[in-house]
Design a protein around this motif. Structure first.
Motif, PDB file in Angstrom:
ATOM      1  N   LEU A 180      68.859  82.618  55.683  1.00  0.00           N
ATOM      2  CA  LEU A 180      69.989  81.915  56.286  1.00  0.00           C
ATOM      3  C   LEU A 180      70.663  82.788  57.334  1.00  0.00           C
ATOM      4  O   LEU A 180      71.009  82.314  58.424  1.00  0.00           O
ATOM      5  N   SER A 181      70.818  84.060  57.023  1.00  0.00           N
ATOM      6  CA  SER A 181      71.466  84.971  57.975  1.00  0.00           C
ATOM      7  C   SER A 181      70.640  85.126  59.253  1.00  0.00           C
ATOM      8  O   SER A 181      71.187  85.191  60.355  1.00  0.00           O
ATOM      9  N   VAL A 182      69.326  85.157  59.096  1.00  0.00           N
ATOM     10  CA  VAL A 182      68.435  85.270  60.266  1.00  0.00           C
ATOM     11  C   VAL A 182      68.553  84.010  61.130  1.00  0.00           C
ATOM     12  O   VAL A 182      68.651  84.087  62.364  1.00  0.00           O
ATOM     13  N   ASP A 183      68.578  82.850  60.485  1.00  0.00           N
ATOM     14  CA  ASP A 183      68.713  81.576  61.220  1.00  0.00           C
ATOM     15  C   ASP A 183      70.034  81.511  61.984  1.00  0.00           C
ATOM     16  O   ASP A 183      70.082  81.069  63.139  1.00  0.00           O
ATOM     17  N   ILE A 184      71.114  81.958  61.331  1.00  0.00           N
ATOM     18  CA  ILE A 184      72.436  81.910  61.983  1.00  0.00           C
ATOM     19  C   ILE A 184      72.509  82.921  63.118  1.00  0.00           C
ATOM     20  O   ILE A 184      73.037  82.627  64.197  1.00  0.00           O
ATOM     21  N   ALA A 185      71.945  84.101  62.902  1.00  0.00           N
ATOM     22  CA  ALA A 185      71.942  85.133  63.954  1.00  0.00           C
ATOM     23  C   ALA A 185      71.248  84.620  65.212  1.00  0.00           C
ATOM     24  O   ALA A 185      71.656  84.913  66.339  1.00  0.00           O
ATOM     25  N   ALA A 186      70.194  83.826  65.003  1.00  0.00           N
ATOM     26  CA  ALA A 186      69.409  83.298  66.135  1.00  0.00           C
ATOM     27  C   ALA A 186      70.220  82.332  67.004  1.00  0.00           C
ATOM     28  O   ALA A 186      69.851  82.077  68.159  1.00  0.00           O
ATOM     29  N   LYS A 187      71.319  81.815  66.469  1.00  0.00           N
ATOM     30  CA  LYS A 187      72.162  80.876  67.239  1.00  0.00           C
ATOM     31  C   LYS A 187      73.033  81.591  68.268  1.00  0.00           C
ATOM     32  O   LYS A 187      73.607  80.942  69.144  1.00  0.00           O
ATOM     33  N   ASN A 188      73.157  82.913  68.128  1.00  0.00           N
ATOM     34  CA  ASN A 188      73.971  83.702  69.067  1.00  0.00           C
ATOM     35  C   ASN A 188      75.363  83.123  69.285  1.00  0.00           C
ATOM     36  O   ASN A 188      75.789  82.892  70.423  1.00  0.00           O
ATOM     37  N   ILE A 189      76.079  82.888  68.198  1.00  0.00           N
ATOM     38  CA  ILE A 189      77.438  82.334  68.287  1.00  0.00           C
ATOM     39  C   ILE A 189      78.407  83.461  68.625  1.00  0.00           C
ATOM     40  O   ILE A 189      78.350  84.541  68.031  1.00  0.00           O
ATOM     41  N   ASN A 190      79.293  83.210  69.577  1.00  0.00           N
ATOM     42  CA  ASN A 190      80.305  84.204  69.923  1.00  0.00           C
ATOM     43  C   ASN A 190      81.162  84.531  68.708  1.00  0.00           C
ATOM     44  O   ASN A 190      81.517  83.645  67.942  1.00  0.00           O
ATOM     45  N   ASN A 191      81.524  85.818  68.559  1.00  0.00           N
ATOM     46  CA  ASN A 191      82.416  86.260  67.483  1.00  0.00           C
ATOM     47  C   ASN A 191      81.738  86.190  66.110  1.00  0.00           C
ATOM     48  O   ASN A 191      82.413  86.222  65.084  1.00  0.00           O
ATOM     49  N   VAL A 192      80.424  86.063  66.094  1.00  0.00           N
ATOM     50  CA  VAL A 192      79.694  86.011  64.818  1.00  0.00           C
ATOM     51  C   VAL A 192      78.546  87.025  64.858  1.00  0.00           C
ATOM     52  O   VAL A 192      77.739  87.028  65.783  1.00  0.00           O
ATOM     53  N   ARG A 193      78.524  87.897  63.842  1.00  0.00           N
ATOM     54  CA  ARG A 193      77.390  88.804  63.677  1.00  0.00           C
ATOM     55  C   ARG A 193      76.830  88.574  62.285  1.00  0.00           C
ATOM     56  O   ARG A 193      77.540  88.169  61.395  1.00  0.00           O
ATOM     57  N   MET A 194      75.578  88.812  62.135  1.00  0.00           N
ATOM     58  CA  MET A 194      74.967  88.707  60.808  1.00  0.00           C
ATOM     59  C   MET A 194      74.457  90.095  60.403  1.00  0.00           C
ATOM     60  O   MET A 194      73.336  90.272  59.962  1.00  0.00           O
ATOM     61  N   ALA A 195      75.331  91.083  60.566  1.00  0.00           N
ATOM     62  CA  ALA A 195      74.956  92.470  60.290  1.00  0.00           C
ATOM     63  C   ALA A 195      75.040  92.802  58.809  1.00  0.00           C
ATOM     64  O   ALA A 195      74.426  93.763  58.346  1.00  0.00           O
ATOM     65  N   ILE A 196      75.813  91.994  58.053  1.00  0.00           N
ATOM     66  CA  ILE A 196      76.066  92.335  56.647  1.00  0.00           C
ATOM     67  C   ILE A 196      75.534  91.260  55.710  1.00  0.00           C
ATOM     68  O   ILE A 196      75.761  90.066  55.917  1.00  0.00           O
ATOM     69  N   LEU A 197      74.829  91.711  54.683  1.00  0.00           N
ATOM     70  CA  LEU A 197      74.434  90.842  53.564  1.00  0.00           C
ATOM     71  C   LEU A 197      74.958  91.487  52.298  1.00  0.00           C
ATOM     72  O   LEU A 197      74.441  92.516  51.859  1.00  0.00           O
ATOM     73  N   SER A 198      76.007  90.897  51.740  1.00  0.00           N
ATOM     74  CA  SER A 198      76.604  91.419  50.517  1.00  0.00           C
ATOM     75  C   SER A 198      76.011  90.652  49.343  1.00  0.00           C
ATOM     76  O   SER A 198      76.358  89.498  49.099  1.00  0.00           O
ATOM     77  N   MET A 199      75.088  91.296  48.648  1.00  0.00           N
ATOM     78  CA  MET A 199      74.427  90.620  47.524  1.00  0.00           C
ATOM     79  C   MET A 199      73.854  91.656  46.576  1.00  0.00           C
ATOM     80  O   MET A 199      73.462  92.738  46.990  1.00  0.00           O
ATOM     81  N   GLY A 200      73.859  91.290  45.288  1.00  0.00           N
ATOM     82  CA  GLY A 200      73.368  92.205  44.275  1.00  0.00           C
ATOM     83  C   GLY A 200      74.508  92.878  43.534  1.00  0.00           C
ATOM     84  O   GLY A 200      75.442  93.390  44.153  1.00  0.00           O
ATOM     85  N   MET A 201      74.456  92.810  42.191  1.00  0.00           N
ATOM     86  CA  MET A 201      75.452  93.435  41.346  1.00  0.00           C
ATOM     87  C   MET A 201      74.727  94.303  40.305  1.00  0.00           C
ATOM     88  O   MET A 201      73.530  94.542  40.438  1.00  0.00           O
ATOM     89  N   THR A 202      75.450  94.768  39.298  1.00  0.00           N
ATOM     90  CA  THR A 202      74.863  95.728  38.357  1.00  0.00           C
ATOM     91  C   THR A 202      73.487  95.305  37.833  1.00  0.00           C
ATOM     92  O   THR A 202      72.566  96.109  37.779  1.00  0.00           O
ATOM     93  N   GLY A 203      73.328  94.027  37.500  1.00  0.00           N
ATOM     94  CA  GLY A 203      72.080  93.586  36.882  1.00  0.00           C
ATOM     95  C   GLY A 203      70.911  93.392  37.821  1.00  0.00           C
ATOM     96  O   GLY A 203      69.760  93.360  37.392  1.00  0.00           O
ATOM     97  N   ASP A 204      71.176  93.271  39.122  1.00  0.00           N
ATOM     98  CA  ASP A 204      70.074  92.877  40.018  1.00  0.00           C
ATOM     99  C   ASP A 204      70.131  93.528  41.408  1.00  0.00           C
ATOM    100  O   ASP A 204      69.461  93.079  42.329  1.00  0.00           O
ATOM    101  N   TYR A 205      70.914  94.599  41.551  1.00  0.00           N
ATOM    102  CA  TYR A 205      71.078  95.167  42.901  1.00  0.00           C
ATOM    103  C   TYR A 205      69.790  95.747  43.477  1.00  0.00           C
ATOM    104  O   TYR A 205      69.603  95.749  44.700  1.00  0.00           O
ATOM    105  N   GLU A 206      68.886  96.214  42.612  1.00  0.00           N
ATOM    106  CA  GLU A 206      67.641  96.779  43.153  1.00  0.00           C
ATOM    107  C   GLU A 206      66.793  95.698  43.825  1.00  0.00           C
ATOM    108  O   GLU A 206      66.243  95.909  44.911  1.00  0.00           O
ATOM    109  N   VAL A 207      66.710  94.540  43.194  1.00  0.00           N
ATOM    110  CA  VAL A 207      65.984  93.409  43.780  1.00  0.00           C
ATOM    111  C   VAL A 207      66.680  92.973  45.079  1.00  0.00           C
ATOM    112  O   VAL A 207      66.029  92.667  46.081  1.00  0.00           O
ATOM    113  N   ALA A 208      68.021  92.964  45.057  1.00  0.00           N
ATOM    114  CA  ALA A 208      68.780  92.571  46.253  1.00  0.00           C
ATOM    115  C   ALA A 208      68.484  93.508  47.427  1.00  0.00           C
ATOM    116  O   ALA A 208      68.304  93.059  48.564  1.00  0.00           O
TER     117      ALA A 208
END
Length: 231
Positions: A180-208
């Protein structure tokens, strides 16, 4: 014990980066310190950690007042609009924006406080009814509206994956957020970056991490189980 926990988490992030062929510098650990006393945060701070995540505004502001000023505070919990004014100018990043109304309030408070506020859009990838966040389909239209607002910047996406026994079960969730982030980044919307993906917590951060996370939010893995009786 905290030192060992912290170093173990850092080691696992490094190993997950290696498996995925990523640079370790691409992934930032956020020590999720909700319900934990200042003394414990200070101990992790002394090990070099500068990114701390809180779920509640009051707890974040209380800790922000007494801890060193070079800490980057992350608001990761559900944020009510009437509480935004208390954290404007104090947070490095708000992870949990899931409506245009909330974004407008953040924008207004940022203007009032003469600051810029970076945000992430919280996406409920798995469609869990118990979780906050917008659906995958709603994400782009919401971002297009938020992008027009002053003093607020969309820096990427966040998701809270389902609680599972086997972290592999969440791999498709993390993969979907990355796509989803790659698709949105491809739209080149002003004031929007897709530099950050915040995902993964104690149980699954390695997979994230293997699936492209740039921020992982680890609480229990560092601080141990939470004691909610003190709240």
């Amino acid at each position: 014990m905290l030192k060992e926990n912290y170093e173990e988490v850092q080691k696992k992030i490094t190993e997950a980066c290696k498996r995925a062929g990523r640079n370790r510098e691409e992934v930032t650990l956020i020590a999720v310190s909700k319900t934990k006393p200042v003394e414990m945060l200070s101990e992790i701070y002394d090990l070099g950690e500068r990114n701390f995540g809180e779920n509640k505004v009051q707890e974040l502001t209380e800790k922000e007042e007494v801890l060193p000023k070079d800490i980057h505070w992350h608001m990761i919990g559900h944020l009510q609009r009437n509480k935004v004014k208390y954290i404007a100018g104090k947070v490095a990043l708000i992870h949990s924006v899931d409506s245009l109304r909330l974004a407008k309030t953040i924008s207004e408070e940022a203007v009032k406080h003469n600051c810029e506020i970076p945000i992430l859009i919280e996406v409920n990838v798995a469609g869990e009814e118990s979780k906050f966040g917008v659906s995958v389909e709603e994400t782009l239209p919401l971002i297009e509206e938020i992008a027009k607002l002053p003093a607020i910047h969309v820096e990427g996406l966040m998701t809270i994956a389902p609680y599972v026994e086997d972290p592999e079960e969440n791999r498709p969730v993390f993969r979907k957020l990355k796509e989803l982030s790659v698709d949105i980044a491809a739209k080149n919307i002003n004031n929007v970056r897709m530099a950050i993906l915040s995902m993964g917590m104690t149980g699954d951060y390695e997979v994230a991490v293997e699936e492209g996370a740039t921020l992982v939010r680890v609480g229990t893995g560092i601080f141990g189980e939470r004691d909610y009786s003190k709240r």
